[in-house]
Design an enzyme around this catalytic site. Structure first.
Site, mmCIF file in Angstrom:
data_model
loop_
_atom_site.group_PDB
_atom_site.id
_atom_site.type_symbol
_atom_site.label_atom_id
_atom_site.label_comp_id
_atom_site.label_asym_id
_atom_site.label_seq_id
_atom_site.Cartn_x
_atom_site.Cartn_y
_atom_site.Cartn_z
ATOM 1 N N HIS A 96 -12.821 0.878 9.861
ATOM 2 C CA HIS A 96 -12.904 0.816 8.394
ATOM 3 C C HIS A 96 -11.803 1.648 7.761
ATOM 4 O O HIS A 96 -11.241 2.555 8.377
ATOM 5 C CB HIS A 96 -14.266 1.327 7.904
ATOM 6 N N ASP A 98 -11.621 4.063 4.375
ATOM 7 C CA ASP A 98 -12.686 4.690 3.590
ATOM 8 C C ASP A 98 -12.779 4.136 2.163
ATOM 9 O O ASP A 98 -11.759 4.002 1.470
ATOM 10 C CB ASP A 98 -12.476 6.211 3.508
ATOM 11 N N HIS A 252 -9.738 3.496 10.501
ATOM 12 C CA HIS A 252 -10.174 4.371 11.589
ATOM 13 C C HIS A 252 -11.586 4.022 12.020
ATOM 14 O O HIS A 252 -12.289 3.269 11.334
ATOM 15 C CB HIS A 252 -10.063 5.850 11.195
ATOM 16 N N ARG A 267 -15.247 16.901 5.735
ATOM 17 C CA ARG A 267 -14.204 16.030 5.183
ATOM 18 C C ARG A 267 -14.009 16.249 3.691
ATOM 19 O O ARG A 267 -14.986 16.288 2.945
ATOM 20 C CB ARG A 267 -14.580 14.574 5.418
HETATM 21 O O1 LIG Z 1 -16.212 11.624 12.252
HETATM 22 C C1 LIG Z 1 -15.061 11.205 12.298
HETATM 23 O O2 LIG Z 1 -14.287 11.454 13.219
HETATM 24 C C2 LIG Z 1 -14.537 10.352 11.168
HETATM 25 C C3 LIG Z 1 -15.661 9.773 10.394
HETATM 26 C C4 LIG Z 1 -15.169 8.914 9.264
HETATM 27 O O3 LIG Z 1 -15.150 7.723 9.337
HETATM 28 C C5 LIG Z 1 -14.668 9.578 8.077
HETATM 29 O O4 LIG Z 1 -14.757 10.801 7.965
HETATM 30 O O5 LIG Z 1 -14.160 8.866 7.189
HETATM 31 FE FE LIG Z 2 -14.232 6.896 7.541
#
Ligand SMILES: O=C(O)CCC(=O)C(=O)O
Ligand SMILES: [Fe+2]
Length: 281
Positions: A96, A98, A252, A267
């Site tokens: 995906h 984001d 990702h 994040r």
């Molecule tokens: O947990 C992760 O490594 C990435 C998860 C994810 O898709 C994000 O933080 O946008």
């Molecule tokens: Fe993500």
């Protein structure tokens, strides 16, 4: 400290050494920004950023986004906590980009590994420019005229995310606030001008100019093509690692292959702008 940039894959990714992200200055901010434009996702080992430093670093790219569904840190509402013991993180184990369900998907993210399982929990990133450049010019031209619908419901189905009445209410609220949106299938990078393949399996539901059957066929082809081995890298985390990705030109996927082990990520998400396509002159 002298800055060193080591590429991970010819199409995407670099590790940057010689920078302490807790101590930024104008030069290091400029170096980080130009490395991100060039490599699309960049990694830093052994950082242990405070929430405040993470917010500060993310803010060098723009204003920050507050996520409609994920919980955030008490002392930093801009930093969301992805905790495998508190949330269902399976939706991230799907390729995906984001928040493409919004009119203005994020510019990028700053992600820090807080707790990493002994085995598993790698994250993969794929380059949307490399994927686009590898298509035939006929298909590139066809895609340049198309648009796709992106829908939050595709990655947050109510059966999985609305199990308690409160969760259901919160989710239905998010659905009301985020009706499906339309983006170009090929977007131009606002800074480099490059063409980017901009559909993703997480949120893209339909190519609007095609019949449902043709749309399904083309989307399935593009979802598979976009993430081929030569266009992606796989990152094995250590605690304290920081990744910054350009969400305008990458997808990702966070592997959910660690069973009940504990994995925590923090994040910060930088707001983006409306995707557009502009023919290169
Ligand atoms: O947990 C992760 O490594 C990435 C998860 C994810 O898709 C994000 O933080 O946008
Ligand atoms: Fe993500």
């Amino acid at each position: 400290m002298s800055l060193q940039i080591k590429e991970i894959n010819p199409n995407i990714g670099a590790i940057i050494e010689g920078l302490d992200l807790n101590q930024l200055n104008d030069q290091s901010i400029q170096d980080i920004h130009s490395a991100l434009l060039k490599h699309q996702v960049i990694f830093f080992r052994k950082q242990q950023l405070t929430a405040q430093s993470q917010v500060q670093l993310a803010k060098t790219f723009g204003t920050l986004h507050i996520h409609p569904i994920y919980p955030s840190m008490d002392d930093a509402p801009e930093v969301i906590v992805l905790d495998s013991h508190r949330q269902d993180l399976r939706d991230n184990d799907l390729w995906h980009t984001d928040v493409t369900f919004s009119q203005t998907p994020p510019l990028g993210c700053v992600l820090q590994a807080i707790k990493i399982p002994e085995f598993g929990g790698d994250t993969l990133w794929a380059s949307g420019t490399a994927a686009f450049n590898a298509l035939t010019s006929d298909l590139q031209n066809k895609l340049r005229g198309l648009t796709a619908t992106h829908d939050i419901r595709k990655s947050f189905p109510i059966e999985r995310f609305g199990t308690t009445p409160e969760d259901r209410e919160r989710l239905e609220n998010s659905f009301r606030k985020n009706p499906p949106v339309v983006h170009p299938v090929v977007r131009s990078h606002p800074e480099t001008g490059e063409d980017i393949l901009f559909v993703n399996e997480g949120f893209s539901t339909r190519i609007n100019e095609l019949s449902e059957a043709e749309s399904d066929e083309l989307l399935n082809f593009l979802f598979e093509h976009a993430v081929k081995e030569e266009f992606h890298l796989r990152w094995t985390w250590q605690e304290g690692d920081v990744a910054i990705w350009d969400n305008r030109c990458t997808q990702h996927k966070a592997l959910f292959d660690y069973g009940d082990a504990h994995r925590i990520m923090h994040r910060a998400t930088v707001n983006g702008s409306i995707p557009y396509f502009k023919k290169a002159s």
